[in-house]
Motif scaffolding. Structure first.
Motif, PDB file in Angstrom:
ATOM      1  N   LYS A  57       0.833  -1.082  -0.335  1.00  0.00           N
ATOM      2  CA  LYS A  57       0.746  -0.043   0.096  1.00  0.00           C
ATOM      3  C   LYS A  57       1.398   1.156  -0.100  1.00  0.00           C
ATOM      4  N   GLU A  58       1.628   1.550   0.546  1.00  0.00           N
ATOM      5  CA  GLU A  58       3.195   2.235   1.350  1.00  0.00           C
ATOM      6  C   GLU A  58       3.305   2.680  -0.480  1.00  0.00           C
ATOM      7  N   ILE A  59       3.300   1.787  -1.910  1.00  0.00           N
ATOM      8  CA  ILE A  59       4.883   2.076  -2.053  1.00  0.00           C
ATOM      9  C   ILE A  59       3.540   2.918  -3.554  1.00  0.00           C
ATOM     10  N   PHE A  60       2.390   2.558  -3.682  1.00  0.00           N
ATOM     11  CA  PHE A  60       1.444   3.328  -3.998  1.00  0.00           C
ATOM     12  C   PHE A  60       1.825   4.632  -3.624  1.00  0.00           C
ATOM     13  N   ARG A  61       1.550   4.887  -2.410  1.00  0.00           N
ATOM     14  CA  ARG A  61       0.973   5.887  -1.624  1.00  0.00           C
ATOM     15  C   ARG A  61       2.103   7.421  -2.453  1.00  0.00           C
ATOM     16  N   LEU A  62       3.178   6.393  -2.088  1.00  0.00           N
ATOM     17  CA  LEU A  62       4.607   6.789  -2.487  1.00  0.00           C
ATOM     18  C   LEU A  62       4.411   7.658  -3.771  1.00  0.00           C
ATOM     19  N   PHE A  63       3.836   7.261  -4.686  1.00  0.00           N
ATOM     20  CA  PHE A  63       3.730   7.150  -6.208  1.00  0.00           C
ATOM     21  C   PHE A  63       2.743   8.637  -6.111  1.00  0.00           C
ATOM     22  N   PHE A  64       1.920   8.340  -4.892  1.00  0.00           N
ATOM     23  CA  PHE A  64       1.542   9.782  -5.108  1.00  0.00           C
ATOM     24  C   PHE A  64       1.934  10.939  -4.452  1.00  0.00           C
ATOM     25  N   ALA A  65       2.537  10.649  -3.270  1.00  0.00           N
ATOM     26  CA  ALA A  65       2.871  11.304  -2.600  1.00  0.00           C
ATOM     27  C   ALA A  65       4.318  12.448  -3.335  1.00  0.00           C
ATOM     28  N   ASN A  66       5.180  11.490  -4.584  1.00  0.00           N
ATOM     29  CA  ASN A  66       6.073  12.060  -5.244  1.00  0.00           C
ATOM     30  C   ASN A  66       4.836  12.873  -6.254  1.00  0.00           C
ATOM     31  N   THR A  67       3.810  12.469  -6.836  1.00  0.00           N
ATOM     32  CA  THR A  67       3.279  13.367  -7.940  1.00  0.00           C
ATOM     33  C   THR A  67       3.091  14.628  -7.663  1.00  0.00           C
ATOM     34  N   VAL A  68       2.711  14.480  -6.216  1.00  0.00           N
ATOM     35  CA  VAL A  68       2.127  16.063  -5.629  1.00  0.00           C
ATOM     36  C   VAL A  68       3.464  16.780  -5.641  1.00  0.00           C
ATOM     37  N   ASP A  69       4.281  16.265  -5.042  1.00  0.00           N
ATOM     38  CA  ASP A  69       5.896  16.768  -4.733  1.00  0.00           C
ATOM     39  C   ASP A  69       6.454  17.871  -6.324  1.00  0.00           C
ATOM     40  N   LEU A  70       6.134  16.492  -7.084  1.00  0.00           N
ATOM     41  CA  LEU A  70       6.650  17.403  -8.318  1.00  0.00           C
ATOM     42  C   LEU A  70       5.770  18.921  -8.649  1.00  0.00           C
ATOM     43  N   LEU A  71       4.473  17.807  -8.517  1.00  0.00           N
ATOM     44  CA  LEU A  71       3.033  19.293  -8.951  1.00  0.00           C
ATOM     45  C   LEU A  71       3.432  20.818  -8.220  1.00  0.00           C
ATOM     46  N   HIS A  72       4.109  20.600  -6.726  1.00  0.00           N
ATOM     47  CA  HIS A  72       4.202  21.667  -6.199  1.00  0.00           C
ATOM     48  C   HIS A  72       5.961  22.761  -6.442  1.00  0.00           C
ATOM     49  N   LYS A  73       6.594  21.977  -7.114  1.00  0.00           N
ATOM     50  CA  LYS A  73       7.687  22.745  -7.757  1.00  0.00           C
ATOM     51  C   LYS A  73       7.267  23.426  -8.620  1.00  0.00           C
ATOM     52  N   ASN A  74       6.266  23.378  -9.059  1.00  0.00           N
ATOM     53  CA  ASN A  74       6.461  23.811 -10.068  1.00  0.00           C
ATOM     54  C   ASN A  74       5.286  24.838  -9.943  1.00  0.00           C
ATOM     55  N   THR A  75       5.767  26.375  -9.895  1.00  0.00           N
ATOM     56  CA  THR A  75       5.228  27.366  -9.230  1.00  0.00           C
ATOM     57  C   THR A  75       3.676  28.265  -9.736  1.00  0.00           C
ATOM     58  N   ASP A  76       3.959  27.772 -10.934  1.00  0.00           N
ATOM     59  CA  ASP A  76       2.939  27.566 -11.682  1.00  0.00           C
ATOM     60  C   ASP A  76       1.344  26.811 -11.579  1.00  0.00           C
ATOM     61  N   TYR A  77       1.871  25.923 -10.704  1.00  0.00           N
ATOM     62  CA  TYR A  77       0.554  25.328 -10.897  1.00  0.00           C
ATOM     63  C   TYR A  77      -0.346  25.222  -9.830  1.00  0.00           C
ATOM     64  N   LEU A  78       0.161  26.189  -8.820  1.00  0.00           N
ATOM     65  CA  LEU A  78      -0.597  26.963  -7.972  1.00  0.00           C
ATOM     66  C   LEU A  78      -1.300  27.871  -7.987  1.00  0.00           C
ATOM     67  N   GLU A  79      -1.207  28.628  -9.160  1.00  0.00           N
ATOM     68  CA  GLU A  79      -2.717  29.505 -10.094  1.00  0.00           C
ATOM     69  C   GLU A  79      -3.161  28.551 -10.817  1.00  0.00           C
ATOM     70  N   TYR A  80      -3.203  27.737 -10.806  1.00  0.00           N
ATOM     71  CA  TYR A  80      -4.429  26.952 -12.405  1.00  0.00           C
ATOM     72  C   TYR A  80      -5.157  26.979 -11.271  1.00  0.00           C
ATOM     73  N   ASP A  81      -6.596  26.544 -12.208  1.00  0.00           N
ATOM     74  CA  ASP A  81      -7.828  26.380 -11.391  1.00  0.00           C
ATOM     75  C   ASP A  81      -7.870  24.799 -11.307  1.00  0.00           C
ATOM     76  N   MET A  82      -8.762  23.989 -10.356  1.00  0.00           N
ATOM     77  CA  MET A  82      -8.773  22.709 -10.608  1.00  0.00           C
ATOM     78  C   MET A  82      -8.661  21.737 -11.380  1.00  0.00           C
ATOM     79  N   LYS A  83      -9.972  22.345 -12.992  1.00  0.00           N
ATOM     80  CA  LYS A  83      -9.193  21.610 -13.932  1.00  0.00           C
ATOM     81  C   LYS A  83      -7.913  21.316 -14.218  1.00  0.00           C
TER      82      LYS A  83
END
Length: 220
Positions: A57-83
Protein backbone atom coordinates in the motif's frame (compact mmCIF):
# COMPACT_ATOMS: atom_id res chain seq x y z
CA UNK A 1 37.55 -4.92 13.02
CA UNK A 2 34.13 -5.78 11.65
CA UNK A 3 32.58 -3.07 9.48
CA UNK A 4 29.53 -1.42 10.93
CA UNK A 5 26.35 -2.57 9.22
CA UNK A 6 24.57 0.15 7.25
CA UNK A 7 21.20 1.13 8.68
CA UNK A 8 18.45 0.20 6.25
CA UNK A 9 15.93 2.92 5.42
CA UNK A 10 12.27 2.82 4.49
CA UNK A 11 13.20 3.70 0.91
CA UNK A 12 15.72 0.84 0.84
CA UNK A 13 13.06 -1.68 1.85
CA UNK A 14 10.63 -0.35 -0.76
CA UNK A 15 13.28 -0.57 -3.47
CA UNK A 16 14.35 -4.10 -2.44
CA UNK A 17 10.74 -5.29 -2.37
CA UNK A 18 9.91 -3.91 -5.82
CA UNK A 19 13.08 -5.44 -7.27
CA UNK A 20 12.37 -8.83 -5.72
CA UNK A 21 8.80 -8.88 -7.04
CA UNK A 22 10.06 -8.12 -10.54
CA UNK A 23 12.95 -10.59 -10.50
CA UNK A 24 11.06 -13.51 -8.95
CA UNK A 25 7.64 -12.79 -10.40
CA UNK A 26 6.03 -13.42 -7.03
CA UNK A 27 5.60 -11.88 -3.62
CA UNK A 28 7.81 -12.93 -0.67
CA UNK A 29 6.24 -15.72 1.39
CA UNK A 30 6.57 -13.79 4.63
CA UNK A 31 8.35 -10.91 6.33
CA UNK A 32 10.78 -13.49 7.74
CA UNK A 33 11.76 -14.79 4.30
CA UNK A 34 11.89 -11.31 2.79
CA UNK A 35 14.16 -9.96 5.52
CA UNK A 36 16.43 -13.03 5.68
CA UNK A 37 16.97 -13.18 1.92
CA UNK A 38 17.91 -9.51 1.81
CA UNK A 39 20.19 -9.36 4.85
CA UNK A 40 18.19 -7.22 7.24
CA UNK A 41 16.18 -8.10 10.33
CA UNK A 42 12.45 -8.40 10.86
CA UNK A 43 12.77 -5.67 13.48
CA UNK A 44 14.15 -3.32 10.84
CA UNK A 45 11.19 -4.13 8.60
CA UNK A 46 8.65 -3.61 11.38
CA UNK A 47 10.14 -0.22 12.20
CA UNK A 48 8.46 1.02 9.01
CA UNK A 49 5.72 -1.46 8.05
CA UNK A 50 3.33 -3.71 9.94
CA UNK A 51 2.87 -6.25 7.15
CA UNK A 52 3.93 -6.96 3.59
CA UNK A 53 0.48 -5.76 2.56
CA UNK A 54 1.17 -2.48 4.33
CA UNK A 55 4.39 -2.16 2.34
CA UNK A 56 2.48 -2.74 -0.90
CA UNK A 57 0.00 0.00 0.00
CA UNK A 58 2.84 2.36 0.86
CA UNK A 59 4.42 1.91 -2.59
CA UNK A 60 1.31 3.28 -4.30
CA UNK A 61 1.02 6.05 -1.72
CA UNK A 62 4.61 7.01 -2.53
CA UNK A 63 3.72 7.22 -6.23
CA UNK A 64 1.02 9.68 -5.20
CA UNK A 65 3.27 11.64 -2.81
CA UNK A 66 5.99 11.96 -5.44
CA UNK A 67 3.39 13.26 -7.88
CA UNK A 68 2.21 15.97 -5.51
CA UNK A 69 5.81 16.94 -4.65
CA UNK A 70 6.61 17.40 -8.33
CA UNK A 71 3.45 19.44 -8.88
CA UNK A 72 4.29 21.85 -6.07
CA UNK A 73 7.77 22.42 -7.44
CA UNK A 74 6.08 24.08 -10.41
CA UNK A 75 5.16 27.60 -9.23
CA UNK A 76 2.61 27.94 -12.04
CA UNK A 77 0.66 24.97 -10.66
CA UNK A 78 -0.53 26.95 -7.65
CA UNK A 79 -2.25 29.43 -9.98
CA UNK A 80 -4.09 26.77 -11.99
CA UNK A 81 -7.84 26.34 -11.70
CA UNK A 82 -9.19 23.03 -10.44
CA UNK A 83 -9.48 21.38 -13.84
CA UNK A 84 -5.90 22.20 -14.84
CA UNK A 85 -4.62 21.06 -11.45
CA UNK A 86 -6.39 17.75 -12.00
CA UNK A 87 -5.00 17.41 -15.52
CA UNK A 88 -1.50 18.17 -14.19
CA UNK A 89 -1.95 15.55 -11.49
CA UNK A 90 -3.02 12.92 -13.99
CA UNK A 91 -0.22 13.50 -16.46
CA UNK A 92 2.42 13.58 -13.70
CA UNK A 93 0.99 10.56 -11.85
CA UNK A 94 0.92 8.45 -14.98
CA UNK A 95 4.46 9.46 -15.86
CA UNK A 96 5.50 8.01 -12.50
CA UNK A 97 3.40 4.89 -13.04
CA UNK A 98 4.96 4.46 -16.47
CA UNK A 99 8.44 4.71 -14.98
CA UNK A 100 7.41 1.83 -12.69
CA UNK A 101 5.09 0.06 -15.16
CA UNK A 102 6.60 -3.41 -14.83
CA UNK A 103 6.07 -3.40 -11.05
CA UNK A 104 2.56 -1.93 -11.28
CA UNK A 105 1.42 -4.49 -13.85
CA UNK A 106 2.94 -7.33 -11.84
CA UNK A 107 1.47 -6.21 -8.53
CA UNK A 108 -2.04 -5.74 -9.95
CA UNK A 109 -2.31 -9.28 -11.32
CA UNK A 110 -1.08 -11.52 -8.50
CA UNK A 111 -4.53 -12.65 -7.37
CA UNK A 112 -7.22 -14.02 -9.65
CA UNK A 113 -9.72 -11.94 -7.72
CA UNK A 114 -9.19 -8.37 -8.99
CA UNK A 115 -10.73 -6.93 -5.82
CA UNK A 116 -7.92 -8.44 -3.73
CA UNK A 117 -5.36 -6.84 -6.03
CA UNK A 118 -7.06 -3.47 -5.51
CA UNK A 119 -6.69 -3.68 -1.71
CA UNK A 120 -3.16 -2.30 -2.09
CA UNK A 121 -4.68 0.89 -3.54
CA UNK A 122 -6.65 1.78 -0.39
CA UNK A 123 -4.01 4.16 0.96
CA UNK A 124 -3.71 5.76 -2.49
CA UNK A 125 -7.50 6.14 -2.48
CA UNK A 126 -7.52 8.01 0.83
CA UNK A 127 -4.68 10.30 -0.25
CA UNK A 128 -6.27 11.02 -3.62
CA UNK A 129 -9.65 11.86 -2.09
CA UNK A 130 -7.94 14.32 0.26
CA UNK A 131 -6.18 15.83 -2.74
CA UNK A 132 -9.46 16.27 -4.61
CA UNK A 133 -11.03 17.92 -1.57
CA UNK A 134 -8.02 20.23 -1.27
CA UNK A 135 -8.23 21.53 -4.85
CA UNK A 136 -12.04 21.78 -4.93
CA UNK A 137 -12.99 25.41 -5.54
CA UNK A 138 -16.18 27.34 -4.95
CA UNK A 139 -16.89 27.23 -8.68
CA UNK A 140 -17.87 23.59 -8.17
CA UNK A 141 -19.48 23.85 -4.74
CA UNK A 142 -23.18 24.17 -4.14
CA UNK A 143 -24.19 27.29 -2.27
CA UNK A 144 -26.47 25.33 0.07
CA UNK A 145 -24.54 24.21 3.17
CA UNK A 146 -26.68 21.11 3.78
CA UNK A 147 -25.95 19.74 0.32
CA UNK A 148 -22.30 20.75 0.19
CA UNK A 149 -20.85 17.90 2.29
CA UNK A 150 -22.88 15.33 0.36
CA UNK A 151 -21.76 16.90 -2.91
CA UNK A 152 -18.07 16.93 -1.95
CA UNK A 153 -18.15 13.25 -0.99
CA UNK A 154 -19.80 12.52 -4.33
CA UNK A 155 -17.09 14.43 -6.20
CA UNK A 156 -14.35 12.57 -4.30
CA UNK A 157 -15.85 9.16 -5.03
CA UNK A 158 -16.51 9.92 -8.70
CA UNK A 159 -12.96 11.28 -9.07
CA UNK A 160 -11.58 8.07 -7.54
CA UNK A 161 -13.69 5.96 -9.91
CA UNK A 162 -12.37 8.00 -12.82
CA UNK A 163 -8.77 7.44 -11.67
CA UNK A 164 -9.40 3.69 -11.43
CA UNK A 165 -10.85 3.62 -14.94
CA UNK A 166 -7.83 5.53 -16.20
CA UNK A 167 -5.43 3.07 -14.54
CA UNK A 168 -7.33 0.21 -16.21
CA UNK A 169 -7.12 1.99 -19.58
CA UNK A 170 -3.38 2.59 -19.07
CA UNK A 171 -2.79 -1.05 -18.12
CA UNK A 172 -4.41 -2.16 -21.39
CA UNK A 173 -2.88 0.61 -23.54
CA UNK A 174 -0.45 -0.72 -26.15
CA UNK A 175 0.06 2.57 -28.03
CA UNK A 176 3.50 4.13 -28.43
CA UNK A 177 4.44 6.27 -25.41
CA UNK A 178 0.92 5.47 -24.12
CA UNK A 179 -0.42 8.35 -26.18
CA UNK A 180 -3.94 6.88 -26.11
CA UNK A 181 -3.90 7.19 -22.32
CA UNK A 182 -2.98 10.88 -22.65
CA UNK A 183 -5.96 11.39 -24.95
CA UNK A 184 -8.21 9.44 -22.57
CA UNK A 185 -7.07 11.58 -19.64
CA UNK A 186 -7.78 14.85 -21.39
CA UNK A 187 -11.18 13.81 -22.70
CA UNK A 188 -12.35 12.16 -19.47
CA UNK A 189 -11.23 15.02 -17.20
CA UNK A 190 -12.85 17.59 -19.49
CA UNK A 191 -16.07 15.57 -19.54
CA UNK A 192 -16.11 15.15 -15.75
CA UNK A 193 -15.75 18.88 -15.19
CA UNK A 194 -18.59 19.58 -17.59
CA UNK A 195 -20.74 17.25 -15.49
CA UNK A 196 -19.56 18.98 -12.30
CA UNK A 197 -20.85 22.35 -13.44
CA UNK A 198 -23.21 23.24 -10.59
CA UNK A 199 -24.50 26.53 -11.99
CA UNK A 200 -27.62 24.98 -13.57
CA UNK A 201 -28.33 23.03 -10.38
CA UNK A 202 -27.99 26.16 -8.26
CA UNK A 203 -30.45 27.92 -10.54
CA UNK A 204 -32.93 25.06 -10.14
CA UNK A 205 -32.58 25.18 -6.35
CA UNK A 206 -33.14 28.94 -6.36
CA UNK A 207 -36.24 28.44 -8.50
CA UNK A 208 -37.50 25.77 -6.10
CA UNK A 209 -36.97 28.06 -3.10
CA UNK A 210 -38.80 30.87 -4.89
CA UNK A 211 -41.76 28.66 -5.77
CA UNK A 212 -41.87 27.27 -2.21
CA UNK A 213 -41.94 30.78 -0.71
CA UNK A 214 -44.56 31.92 -3.20
CA UNK A 215 -46.75 28.95 -2.33
CA UNK A 216 -46.40 29.49 1.42
CA UNK A 217 -46.94 33.24 1.40
CA UNK A 218 -49.79 33.10 -1.10
CA UNK A 219 -51.80 31.11 1.44
CA UNK A 220 -51.39 33.76 4.15
Amino acid sequence: MEAKKKTISKEDIVSIYMEEVLEKGQKPKSVYHFAKENNFTEAEFYAFFGTLEGLEKEIFRLFFANTVDLLHKNTDYLEYDMKNKMLSFYFTFFEILTANRSYVLQSLKFDRNPLKNLVQLTTLRNSFKEYVSGILTNDYRLEQEKLRKFQEKGIQESAWLQLMLTIKFWVDDDSAAFEKTDIFIEKSVNASFELMNVAPLNHLIDLGKFLFKEKIYSKQ
